[in-house]
Every structure is written in structure tokens, then in C-alpha cells.
Design a protein around this motif. Structure first.
Motif, PDB file in Angstrom:
ATOM      1  N   VAL A  35      30.471  42.299  34.027  1.00 31.57           N
ATOM      2  CA  VAL A  35      31.255  43.324  34.739  1.00 31.57           C
ATOM      3  C   VAL A  35      32.359  43.941  33.882  1.00 31.57           C
ATOM      4  CG1 VAL A  35      30.763  42.304  36.997  1.00 31.57           C
ATOM      5  CG2 VAL A  35      32.826  41.612  35.766  1.00 31.57           C
ATOM      6  N   TRP A  36      32.359  43.675  32.590  1.00 29.19           N
ATOM      7  CA  TRP A  36      33.434  44.148  31.737  1.00 29.19           C
ATOM      8  C   TRP A  36      33.440  45.662  31.573  1.00 29.19           C
ATOM      9  CZ3 TRP A  36      37.828  42.215  30.539  1.00 29.19           C
ATOM     10  CH2 TRP A  36      38.591  42.798  29.529  1.00 29.19           C
ATOM     11  N   GLY A  37      32.300  46.258  31.438  1.00 24.46           N
ATOM     12  CA  GLY A  37      32.213  47.698  31.187  1.00 24.46           C
ATOM     13  C   GLY A  37      32.218  48.512  32.465  1.00 24.46           C
ATOM     14  N   ARG A  78      36.660  47.803  40.581  1.00 22.22           N
ATOM     15  CA  ARG A  78      36.014  47.025  39.515  1.00 22.22           C
ATOM     16  C   ARG A  78      37.054  46.164  38.806  1.00 22.22           C
ATOM     17  NH1 ARG A  78      32.880  51.924  36.802  1.00 22.22           N
ATOM     18  NH2 ARG A  78      31.710  52.514  38.645  1.00 22.22           N
ATOM     19  N   GLN A  79      38.202  46.763  38.539  1.00 22.16           N
ATOM     20  CA  GLN A  79      39.272  46.021  37.871  1.00 22.16           C
ATOM     21  C   GLN A  79      39.779  44.890  38.760  1.00 22.16           C
ATOM     22  OE1 GLN A  79      40.013  46.274  34.682  1.00 22.16           O
ATOM     23  NE2 GLN A  79      41.325  44.499  34.978  1.00 22.16           N
ATOM     24  N   LEU A  81      38.012  43.220  40.892  1.00 23.46           N
ATOM     25  CA  LEU A  81      36.993  42.179  40.795  1.00 23.46           C
ATOM     26  C   LEU A  81      37.162  41.363  39.515  1.00 23.46           C
ATOM     27  CD1 LEU A  81      34.408  40.805  41.796  1.00 23.46           C
ATOM     28  CD2 LEU A  81      33.122  42.585  40.595  1.00 23.46           C
ATOM     29  N   ARG A  82      37.419  42.030  38.412  1.00 21.16           N
ATOM     30  CA  ARG A  82      37.644  41.326  37.142  1.00 21.16           C
ATOM     31  C   ARG A  82      38.855  40.396  37.248  1.00 21.16           C
ATOM     32  NH1 ARG A  82      37.032  46.986  35.177  1.00 21.16           N
ATOM     33  NH2 ARG A  82      34.803  47.223  34.761  1.00 21.16           N
ATOM     34  N   THR A  83      39.898  40.881  37.910  1.00 22.14           N
ATOM     35  CA  THR A  83      41.104  40.073  38.107  1.00 22.14           C
ATOM     36  C   THR A  83      40.800  38.838  38.955  1.00 22.14           C
ATOM     37  OG1 THR A  83      42.509  42.016  37.896  1.00 22.14           O
ATOM     38  CG2 THR A  83      43.468  40.112  39.011  1.00 22.14           C
ATOM     39  N   LEU A  84      39.982  39.010  39.983  1.00 25.27           N
ATOM     40  CA  LEU A  84      39.605  37.877  40.824  1.00 25.27           C
ATOM     41  C   LEU A  84      38.805  36.846  40.034  1.00 25.27           C
ATOM     42  CD1 LEU A  84      38.663  39.733  44.125  1.00 25.27           C
ATOM     43  CD2 LEU A  84      40.667  38.281  43.720  1.00 25.27           C
ATOM     44  N   ILE A  85      37.939  37.307  39.148  1.00 28.51           N
ATOM     45  CA  ILE A  85      37.166  36.387  38.306  1.00 28.51           C
ATOM     46  C   ILE A  85      38.106  35.608  37.399  1.00 28.51           C
ATOM     47  CG2 ILE A  85      35.458  36.225  36.439  1.00 28.51           C
ATOM     48  CD1 ILE A  85      34.147  38.768  37.767  1.00 28.51           C
ATOM     49  N   LEU A  86      39.062  36.294  36.796  1.00 34.36           N
ATOM     50  CA  LEU A  86      40.026  35.616  35.925  1.00 34.36           C
ATOM     51  C   LEU A  86      40.875  34.614  36.704  1.00 34.36           C
ATOM     52  CD1 LEU A  86      41.136  38.581  33.661  1.00 34.36           C
ATOM     53  CD2 LEU A  86      39.652  36.650  33.050  1.00 34.36           C
ATOM     54  N   ARG A  87      41.254  34.972  37.906  1.00 39.65           N
ATOM     55  CA  ARG A  87      42.036  34.064  38.750  1.00 39.65           C
ATOM     56  C   ARG A  87      41.211  32.812  39.083  1.00 39.65           C
ATOM     57  NH1 ARG A  87      43.907  36.805  43.898  1.00 39.65           N
ATOM     58  NH2 ARG A  87      45.014  38.059  42.381  1.00 39.65           N
ATOM     59  N   HIS A  88      39.951  33.023  39.402  1.00 40.82           N
ATOM     60  CA  HIS A  88      39.066  31.890  39.691  1.00 40.82           C
ATOM     61  C   HIS A  88      38.931  30.996  38.459  1.00 40.82           C
ATOM     62  CE1 HIS A  88      35.304  29.706  40.452  1.00 40.82           C
ATOM     63  NE2 HIS A  88      35.672  29.782  41.724  1.00 40.82           N
ATOM     64  N   ARG A  89      38.820  31.609  37.293  1.00 44.10           N
ATOM     65  CA  ARG A  89      38.713  30.832  36.055  1.00 44.10           C
ATOM     66  C   ARG A  89      39.961  29.975  35.860  1.00 44.10           C
ATOM     67  NH1 ARG A  89      38.343  32.823  29.780  1.00 44.10           N
ATOM     68  NH2 ARG A  89      38.189  30.739  28.935  1.00 44.10           N
ATOM     69  N   SER A  90      41.114  30.550  36.120  1.00 46.85           N
ATOM     70  CA  SER A  90      42.362  29.809  35.971  1.00 46.85           C
ATOM     71  C   SER A  90      42.384  28.601  36.902  1.00 46.85           C
ATOM     72  CB  SER A  90      43.543  30.725  36.254  1.00 46.85           C
ATOM     73  OG  SER A  90      44.743  30.013  36.218  1.00 46.85           O
ATOM     74  N   ARG A  91      41.974  28.799  38.127  1.00 44.55           N
ATOM     75  CA  ARG A  91      41.927  27.685  39.081  1.00 44.55           C
ATOM     76  C   ARG A  91      40.905  26.649  38.645  1.00 44.55           C
ATOM     77  NH1 ARG A  91      42.161  31.380  44.493  1.00 44.55           N
ATOM     78  NH2 ARG A  91      44.367  31.882  44.335  1.00 44.55           N
ATOM     79  N   TRP A  92      39.762  27.110  38.177  1.00 47.12           N
ATOM     80  CA  TRP A  92      38.705  26.219  37.678  1.00 47.12           C
ATOM     81  C   TRP A  92      39.230  25.378  36.517  1.00 47.12           C
ATOM     82  CZ3 TRP A  92      33.978  24.567  38.978  1.00 47.12           C
ATOM     83  CH2 TRP A  92      33.186  24.025  37.978  1.00 47.12           C
TER      84      TRP A  92
END
Length: 99
Positions: A35-37, A78-79, A81-92
Motif C-alpha cells: 500500500v506504499w504507492g 490511503r495515508q 491506512l498506512r498510519t494504522l498499519i504502522l501503529r499496529h506494527r508498533s503495538r506488535w
């Protein structure tokens, strides 16, 4: 982000992610690559699914639908969504560090 749009994109990941991303050191990085692009990276998704050939028929349609949903989102969503993925990664990462 509209809940319906988020759920449409996240549903295949929730359902099939544990199997598709099993063995990856950084599954969140693989997801971000999709989802980066400005458009969903269908080629990368296909490469990920090729690692699990028995699984492809079950997820291919769901991934295509998620990709189409992502491509129709406005850039701000889209941005988000990317932020939510990064937030999930941080929690993970925090959960993994605690164990």
C-alpha cells in the motif's frame, strides 16, 4: 476512514494474513509494500501468494477486491491506512518485546 472501506481492505488480511505472512521476519513491512504507492501493488501481492500456492485460490479474489478498494480511496484515506498499519506494527513490536 470509512469503516466499510477499512473493513473491505483489512478483511483478507485478517482472514489469511497469518498463513500468507508466516515465516516473514517483518510482515508489516510486506503489508506496507502493498500500500506504499498510489496504487495497490498487485505484483508484490502475487509474489507473496506464490509462496503459498495451495492457498492462492482461496485468497486471490479477496486480495483483488481489497486492491480495488484501496485504489479507489482518496489519498488522505490511503495515508490513514498506512498510519494504522504502522501503529499496529508498533503495538506488535511492544507485545513481542514483552515476551
Amino acid at each position: 476512514m470509512a469503516t466499510a472501506a477499512l473493513n473491505a481492505i483489512a478483511a483478507p488480511l485478517r482472514a489469511y494474513g497469518p498463513v500468507v505472512f508466516e515465516g516473514y521476519e517483518e510482515p508489516h513491512a510486506e503489508i506496507m509494500a502493498l500500500v506504499w504507492g498510489p496504487r495497490f501493488d498487485r505484483e508484490h501481492a502475487h509474489t507473496l501468494l506464490e509462496r503459498r500456492p495451495g492457498y492462492v485460490p482461496q485468497v486471490l479474489q479477496a486480495v483483488r477486491q481489497a486492491a480495488d478498494h484501496f485504489d479507489r480511496l482518496p489519498e488522505a484515506e490511503r495515508q490513514r491506512l498506512r498510519t494504522l498499519i504502522l501503529r499496529h506494527r508498533s503495538r506488535w513490536d511492544n507485545i513481542r518485546a514483552a515476551h
